[in-house]
Design a protein around this motif. Sequence first.
Motif, PDB file in Angstrom:
ATOM      1  N   LYS A 180       0.858  -1.181   0.000  1.00  0.00           N
ATOM      2  CA  LYS A 180       0.000   0.000   0.000  1.00  0.00           C
ATOM      3  C   LYS A 180       0.893   1.229   0.000  1.00  0.00           C
ATOM      4  CE  LYS A 180      -4.553  -1.056   1.556  1.00  0.00           C
ATOM      5  NZ  LYS A 180      -5.489  -1.173   2.646  1.00  0.00           N
ATOM      6  N   VAL A 181       0.635   2.128  -0.927  1.00  0.00           N
ATOM      7  CA  VAL A 181       1.446   3.342  -1.042  1.00  0.00           C
ATOM      8  C   VAL A 181       0.523   4.547  -0.903  1.00  0.00           C
ATOM      9  CG1 VAL A 181       3.167   4.554  -2.420  1.00  0.00           C
ATOM     10  CG2 VAL A 181       2.786   2.115  -2.783  1.00  0.00           C
ATOM     11  N   LEU A 182       0.913   5.474  -0.063  1.00  0.00           N
ATOM     12  CA  LEU A 182       0.179   6.727   0.063  1.00  0.00           C
ATOM     13  C   LEU A 182       1.121   7.827  -0.382  1.00  0.00           C
ATOM     14  CD1 LEU A 182      -2.557   7.784   0.998  1.00  0.00           C
ATOM     15  CD2 LEU A 182      -1.587   8.101   3.251  1.00  0.00           C
ATOM     16  N   MET A 183       0.788   8.461  -1.503  1.00  0.00           N
ATOM     17  CA  MET A 183       1.654   9.502  -2.045  1.00  0.00           C
ATOM     18  C   MET A 183       1.165  10.867  -1.593  1.00  0.00           C
ATOM     19  SD  MET A 183       1.899   7.843  -5.756  1.00  0.00           S
ATOM     20  CE  MET A 183       1.373   6.168  -5.514  1.00  0.00           C
ATOM     21  N   ASN A 184       2.075  11.814  -1.632  1.00  0.00           N
ATOM     22  CA  ASN A 184       1.760  13.157  -1.191  1.00  0.00           C
ATOM     23  C   ASN A 184       1.788  14.062  -2.419  1.00  0.00           C
ATOM     24  OD1 ASN A 184       1.506  15.331   0.629  1.00  0.00           O
ATOM     25  ND2 ASN A 184       2.656  14.097   2.120  1.00  0.00           N
ATOM     26  N   HIS A 185       0.609  14.358  -2.978  1.00  0.00           N
ATOM     27  CA  HIS A 185       0.599  15.138  -4.210  1.00  0.00           C
ATOM     28  C   HIS A 185      -0.723  15.878  -4.346  1.00  0.00           C
ATOM     29  CE1 HIS A 185       1.234  16.191  -8.413  1.00  0.00           C
ATOM     30  NE2 HIS A 185       2.481  15.838  -8.258  1.00  0.00           N
ATOM     31  N   VAL A 186      -0.673  17.097  -4.904  1.00  0.00           N
ATOM     32  CA  VAL A 186      -1.894  17.899  -5.011  1.00  0.00           C
ATOM     33  C   VAL A 186      -2.903  17.334  -6.016  1.00  0.00           C
ATOM     34  CG1 VAL A 186      -0.932  20.095  -4.257  1.00  0.00           C
ATOM     35  CG2 VAL A 186      -0.771  19.472  -6.658  1.00  0.00           C
ATOM     36  N   MET A 187      -2.409  16.626  -7.053  1.00  0.00           N
ATOM     37  CA  MET A 187      -3.274  16.052  -8.079  1.00  0.00           C
ATOM     38  C   MET A 187      -4.298  17.078  -8.584  1.00  0.00           C
ATOM     39  SD  MET A 187      -2.053  13.076  -8.645  1.00  0.00           S
ATOM     40  CE  MET A 187      -3.229  12.077  -9.555  1.00  0.00           C
ATOM     41  N   GLU A 188      -3.797  18.201  -9.037  1.00  0.00           N
ATOM     42  CA  GLU A 188      -4.658  19.281  -9.538  1.00  0.00           C
ATOM     43  C   GLU A 188      -5.127  18.923 -10.948  1.00  0.00           C
ATOM     44  OE1 GLU A 188      -6.756  21.762  -8.521  1.00  0.00           O
ATOM     45  OE2 GLU A 188      -5.147  22.066  -7.073  1.00  0.00           O
ATOM     46  N   THR A 189      -6.452  18.988 -11.186  1.00  0.00           N
ATOM     47  CA  THR A 189      -6.990  18.509 -12.466  1.00  0.00           C
ATOM     48  C   THR A 189      -6.858  19.520 -13.595  1.00  0.00           C
ATOM     49  OG1 THR A 189      -9.160  19.381 -11.908  1.00  0.00           O
ATOM     50  CG2 THR A 189      -8.745  17.087 -11.357  1.00  0.00           C
ATOM     51  N   GLY A 190      -6.732  20.802 -13.251  1.00  0.00           N
ATOM     52  CA  GLY A 190      -6.767  21.828 -14.291  1.00  0.00           C
ATOM     53  C   GLY A 190      -8.191  22.282 -14.581  1.00  0.00           C
ATOM     54  N   GLN A 191      -9.164  21.728 -13.862  1.00  0.00           N
ATOM     55  CA  GLN A 191     -10.575  22.068 -14.074  1.00  0.00           C
ATOM     56  C   GLN A 191     -11.089  22.978 -12.948  1.00  0.00           C
ATOM     57  OE1 GLN A 191     -12.598  20.256 -16.474  1.00  0.00           O
ATOM     58  NE2 GLN A 191     -10.789  19.212 -17.256  1.00  0.00           N
ATOM     59  N   ARG A 192     -10.360  22.995 -11.849  1.00  0.00           N
ATOM     60  CA  ARG A 192     -10.846  23.656 -10.651  1.00  0.00           C
ATOM     61  C   ARG A 192     -10.465  25.134 -10.673  1.00  0.00           C
ATOM     62  NH1 ARG A 192      -9.225  24.429  -5.251  1.00  0.00           N
ATOM     63  NH2 ARG A 192      -7.065  24.112  -5.849  1.00  0.00           N
ATOM     64  N   LYS A 193     -11.387  25.965 -10.143  1.00  0.00           N
ATOM     65  CA  LYS A 193     -11.091  27.390 -10.053  1.00  0.00           C
ATOM     66  C   LYS A 193     -10.631  27.718  -8.637  1.00  0.00           C
ATOM     67  CE  LYS A 193     -13.836  29.419 -13.707  1.00  0.00           C
ATOM     68  NZ  LYS A 193     -14.874  28.554 -14.228  1.00  0.00           N
ATOM     69  N   GLY A 194      -9.595  28.532  -8.549  1.00  0.00           N
ATOM     70  CA  GLY A 194      -9.098  28.939  -7.238  1.00  0.00           C
ATOM     71  C   GLY A 194      -9.933  30.070  -6.667  1.00  0.00           C
ATOM     72  N   ALA A 195      -9.509  30.603  -5.532  1.00  0.00           N
ATOM     73  CA  ALA A 195     -10.259  31.633  -4.830  1.00  0.00           C
ATOM     74  C   ALA A 195     -10.423  32.890  -5.682  1.00  0.00           C
ATOM     75  CB  ALA A 195      -9.560  31.982  -3.523  1.00  0.00           C
ATOM     76  N   ASP A 196      -9.446  33.161  -6.586  1.00  0.00           N
ATOM     77  CA  ASP A 196      -9.520  34.363  -7.415  1.00  0.00           C
ATOM     78  C   ASP A 196     -10.319  34.137  -8.696  1.00  0.00           C
ATOM     79  OD1 ASP A 196      -7.762  32.637  -8.571  1.00  0.00           O
ATOM     80  OD2 ASP A 196      -6.200  34.102  -8.995  1.00  0.00           O
ATOM     81  N   GLY A 197     -10.944  32.992  -8.829  1.00  0.00           N
ATOM     82  CA  GLY A 197     -11.771  32.701  -9.999  1.00  0.00           C
ATOM     83  C   GLY A 197     -10.999  32.210 -11.207  1.00  0.00           C
ATOM     84  N   ALA A 198      -9.681  32.152 -11.084  1.00  0.00           N
ATOM     85  CA  ALA A 198      -8.868  31.666 -12.207  1.00  0.00           C
ATOM     86  C   ALA A 198      -8.665  30.157 -12.078  1.00  0.00           C
ATOM     87  CB  ALA A 198      -7.522  32.379 -12.214  1.00  0.00           C
ATOM     88  N   LEU A 199      -8.555  29.493 -13.217  1.00  0.00           N
ATOM     89  CA  LEU A 199      -8.327  28.054 -13.200  1.00  0.00           C
ATOM     90  C   LEU A 199      -6.969  27.735 -12.583  1.00  0.00           C
ATOM     91  CD1 LEU A 199      -9.595  26.846 -16.678  1.00  0.00           C
ATOM     92  CD2 LEU A 199     -10.554  26.251 -14.477  1.00  0.00           C
ATOM     93  N   VAL A 200      -6.958  26.736 -11.734  1.00  0.00           N
ATOM     94  CA  VAL A 200      -5.695  26.281 -11.157  1.00  0.00           C
ATOM     95  C   VAL A 200      -5.065  25.338 -12.177  1.00  0.00           C
ATOM     96  CG1 VAL A 200      -4.643  25.091  -9.208  1.00  0.00           C
ATOM     97  CG2 VAL A 200      -6.707  26.448  -8.857  1.00  0.00           C
ATOM     98  N   PRO A 201      -3.813  25.598 -12.592  1.00  0.00           N
ATOM     99  CA  PRO A 201      -3.225  24.753 -13.639  1.00  0.00           C
ATOM    100  C   PRO A 201      -3.112  23.279 -13.231  1.00  0.00           C
ATOM    101  CG  PRO A 201      -1.672  26.460 -12.895  1.00  0.00           C
ATOM    102  CD  PRO A 201      -2.915  26.645 -12.121  1.00  0.00           C
ATOM    103  N   ALA A 202      -3.242  22.408 -14.219  1.00  0.00           N
ATOM    104  CA  ALA A 202      -3.168  20.970 -13.949  1.00  0.00           C
ATOM    105  C   ALA A 202      -1.772  20.590 -13.451  1.00  0.00           C
ATOM    106  CB  ALA A 202      -3.499  20.190 -15.216  1.00  0.00           C
ATOM    107  N   HIS A 203      -1.739  19.716 -12.484  1.00  0.00           N
ATOM    108  CA  HIS A 203      -0.482  19.226 -11.934  1.00  0.00           C
ATOM    109  C   HIS A 203      -0.796  17.900 -11.260  1.00  0.00           C
ATOM    110  CE1 HIS A 203       3.045  19.782  -8.892  1.00  0.00           C
ATOM    111  NE2 HIS A 203       3.379  19.013  -9.915  1.00  0.00           N
ATOM    112  N   PHE A 204      -0.482  16.821 -11.951  1.00  0.00           N
ATOM    113  CA  PHE A 204      -0.854  15.516 -11.408  1.00  0.00           C
ATOM    114  C   PHE A 204       0.194  14.466 -11.755  1.00  0.00           C
ATOM    115  CE2 PHE A 204      -2.192  13.928 -15.545  1.00  0.00           C
ATOM    116  CZ  PHE A 204      -2.570  15.091 -16.205  1.00  0.00           C
ATOM    117  N   ILE A 205       0.189  13.384 -11.007  1.00  0.00           N
ATOM    118  CA  ILE A 205       1.111  12.278 -11.253  1.00  0.00           C
ATOM    119  C   ILE A 205       0.675  11.554 -12.518  1.00  0.00           C
ATOM    120  CG2 ILE A 205       1.945  10.060 -10.379  1.00  0.00           C
ATOM    121  CD1 ILE A 205       1.723  11.201  -7.556  1.00  0.00           C
ATOM    122  N   THR A 206       1.619  11.335 -13.435  1.00  0.00           N
ATOM    123  CA  THR A 206       1.262  10.670 -14.687  1.00  0.00           C
ATOM    124  C   THR A 206       1.729   9.216 -14.708  1.00  0.00           C
ATOM    125  OG1 THR A 206       3.283  11.524 -15.669  1.00  0.00           O
ATOM    126  CG2 THR A 206       1.278  12.769 -16.065  1.00  0.00           C
TER     127      THR A 206
END
Lengths: 185, 103
Positions: free
Chosen positions: B19-45
């Motif tokens: 069992k592996v638990l990784m530490n990563h934000v896994m940002e989809t690129g679909q989500r909007k941040g607090a300022d209304g701008a899209l948070v860029p995608a950043h995920f484990i490939t």
Amino acid sequence: MTRKPMRWRNGFWTEHNNRRALPVGKEIDIMQHRREFLRHVGEGGVFVALLSAGLLTIPQTWAAENSRAAFDAKTVEDAFRALGATAPALSDAIELTAPTIAENGAVVPIKVASAIPGTQSIALLVEENPYALAMVTTIPEGTEAYVSSRVKMQKTSRVIALVRAGDEFFMATRDVKVTLGGCGG
Amino acid sequence: MGNPMRIRARMSGDVVNVKVLMNHVMETGQRKGADGALVPAHFITKVTAQCNGKTVLEADWGPSISKNPLLGFRFKGAAAGDTLSITWVDSEQDSRTDEVVIG
């Protein structure tokens, strides 16, 4: 209907309706987009040509390094096609464990175990997600055909486990209801 | 580099249960941040597991995998005391490798 502006970002064409979404200084000129896009189209064309020439066979395209393109597929059908799976048969030998009701769509635990002899790959797809394919796992000799993980689900959807054994594809599906607000529905 | 993973590898019979638990934000690129701008995608490939010089599991991931991803798998052909190493690579070509001794 007006089309939302698209931009090329991290290898995906992404819709955006907010110009401020583009960080200052990171804006890419449209001709570069076009070149990038055409380059990809070109690669696709070469790929198709190789396929038709019989130089590449479908099972090879499933290989881990080539499965990347399938992650750009928006629908299950497109993802299946990109993985080389045409009309996989439903199989009872695949055990797909997923909650019937997921209170938090951000963390849905999924387990897939395949009892199909010669299982080489297990892929997991979430039908209603913006990009259907979640993972493709390659199972080498000696590793059990079992994988567990946690996926994000945008809304209530069908979850599909796709198993490749030799040149054949099998699948199992489960419906997972995602409740908003975490009240358990 | 990212933060360390938590890896557990235990023998049960002749099978290693991992069992592996990784530490990563896994940002989809679909989500909007607090300022209304899209948070860029950043995920484990890609995640690769190796034991005794043999690749025991390879996984390609998309952005649909949850934040701080969990990966569970089982394999044969190793004994207690062997070292299992897990490597991930993300969409920004960042990577991290962690090792654990099978117990």
